[in-house]
Design an enzyme around this catalytic site. Structure first.
Site, PDB file in Angstrom:
ATOM      1  N   CYS A  84       0.824  -1.207   0.000  1.00  0.00           N
ATOM      2  CA  CYS A  84       0.000   0.000   0.000  1.00  0.00           C
ATOM      3  C   CYS A  84       0.861   1.261   0.000  1.00  0.00           C
ATOM      4  O   CYS A  84       1.487   1.553  -1.006  1.00  0.00           O
ATOM      5  CB  CYS A  84      -0.977  -0.060   1.169  1.00  0.00           C
ATOM      6  N   HIS A 177      -3.185  -5.494   1.930  1.00  0.00           N
ATOM      7  CA  HIS A 177      -2.475  -5.667   3.215  1.00  0.00           C
ATOM      8  C   HIS A 177      -2.451  -7.122   3.691  1.00  0.00           C
ATOM      9  O   HIS A 177      -3.232  -7.479   4.573  1.00  0.00           O
ATOM     10  CB  HIS A 177      -3.166  -4.837   4.290  1.00  0.00           C
ATOM     11  N   GLU A 179      -0.542  -8.477   5.703  1.00  0.00           N
ATOM     12  CA  GLU A 179      -0.142  -8.578   7.120  1.00  0.00           C
ATOM     13  C   GLU A 179      -1.352  -8.545   8.042  1.00  0.00           C
ATOM     14  O   GLU A 179      -1.243  -8.869   9.226  1.00  0.00           O
ATOM     15  CB  GLU A 179       0.863  -7.470   7.475  1.00  0.00           C
TER      16      GLU A 179
HETATM   17  N1  GLN Z   1      -3.772   6.286   1.151  1.00  0.00           N
HETATM   18  C1  GLN Z   1      -2.452   6.056   1.681  1.00  0.00           C
HETATM   19  C2  GLN Z   1      -1.388   6.869   0.925  1.00  0.00           C
HETATM   20  O1  GLN Z   1      -1.690   7.498  -0.028  1.00  0.00           O
HETATM   21  C3  GLN Z   1      -2.093   4.584   1.622  1.00  0.00           C
HETATM   22  C4  GLN Z   1      -3.047   3.784   2.468  1.00  0.00           C
HETATM   23  C5  GLN Z   1      -2.445   2.571   3.100  1.00  0.00           C
HETATM   24  O2  GLN Z   1      -1.232   2.403   3.157  1.00  0.00           O
HETATM   25  N2  GLN Z   1      -3.305   1.744   3.662  1.00  0.00           N
HETATM   26  O3  GLN Z   1      -0.274   6.894   1.318  1.00  0.00           O
END
Ligand code: GLN
Length: 200
Positions: A84, A177, A179
């Protein structure tokens, strides 16, 4: 007979979902190392960049003097897995979003791609290279991959064909995610990439 030592895997621990990655690594027999300062990069066999807020993590990397040394290690071939926000930090093209980046992976990533109606969702995905059932993926204010560079292999797609996990050599990313669940297969895949790098 050579002694088998556990893989030493860093987890960038400036902000975001650090403890869940550490628990997953322990469960798989690796030695997790919290990374906050450049000296914590020494002796690592790989590093995980967790989810969180990529702008915050990027700014803190600059503040702690980590951005350039970490980029150098990645360019020298240290394996990394970005989830992410971690995927955002690894990408070399963030479109209009100007923020500190490592920029080592040839992908264009769009932040917060699902908008506010679909802030978070869960979906079972087919992930290339994993044996067994589909992977239950949790997306939280997730980015998507808008373009894959040459040499980047998509590992998982949404139903509309959007890539949400990919690999380029020793770099692995997912918009979701792993994890947060109890399915260690993607972490296991990353540890296999790290072990292969140690053996090379
Ligand atoms: N929206 C976050 C970003 O732009 C990422 C979200 C996440 O890591 N769950 O950094």
């Amino acid at each position: 007979m050579s002694e088998v030592r556990p893989l030493r895997i860093g987890v960038l621990a400036l902000q975001g979902g650090v403890v869940e990655h550490i628990a997953m690594l322990r469960q798989l027999g690796a030695e997790p190392v919290e990374v906050r300062l450049p000296e914590h990069l020494e002796g690592l066999d790989g590093i995980i960049l967790p989810g969180g807020e990529s702008t915050t993590i990027g700014k803190l990397m600059v503040e702690f003097g980590l951005l350039d040394p970490l980029r150098s290690r990645l360019q020298a071939g240290m394996p990394a897995y970005g989830t992410c926000a971690g995927m955002i930090l690894l990408a070399n093209d963030l479109g209009a979003s100007k923020q500190p980046e490592l920029g080592v992976m040839d992908i264009r990533v769009r932040r917060n791609a699902f908008g506010s109606q679909l802030d978070s969702f869960e979906q079972d995905l087919e992930v290339a290279g994993l044996d067994g059932p589909m992977f239950h993926a949790v997306f939280i204010r997730a980015p998507i991959i808008e373009r894959l560079g040459g040499g980047v292999e998509p590992l998982a797609l949404l139903e509309n064909g959007t890539p949400v996990a990919a690999r380029q050599g020793r770099l692995l990313v997912s918009a979701f995610h792993p994890e947060l669940g109890d399915d260690p297969r993607i972490h296991q895949l990353f540890l296999e990439m790290c072990a292969a790098t140690v053996a090379a």
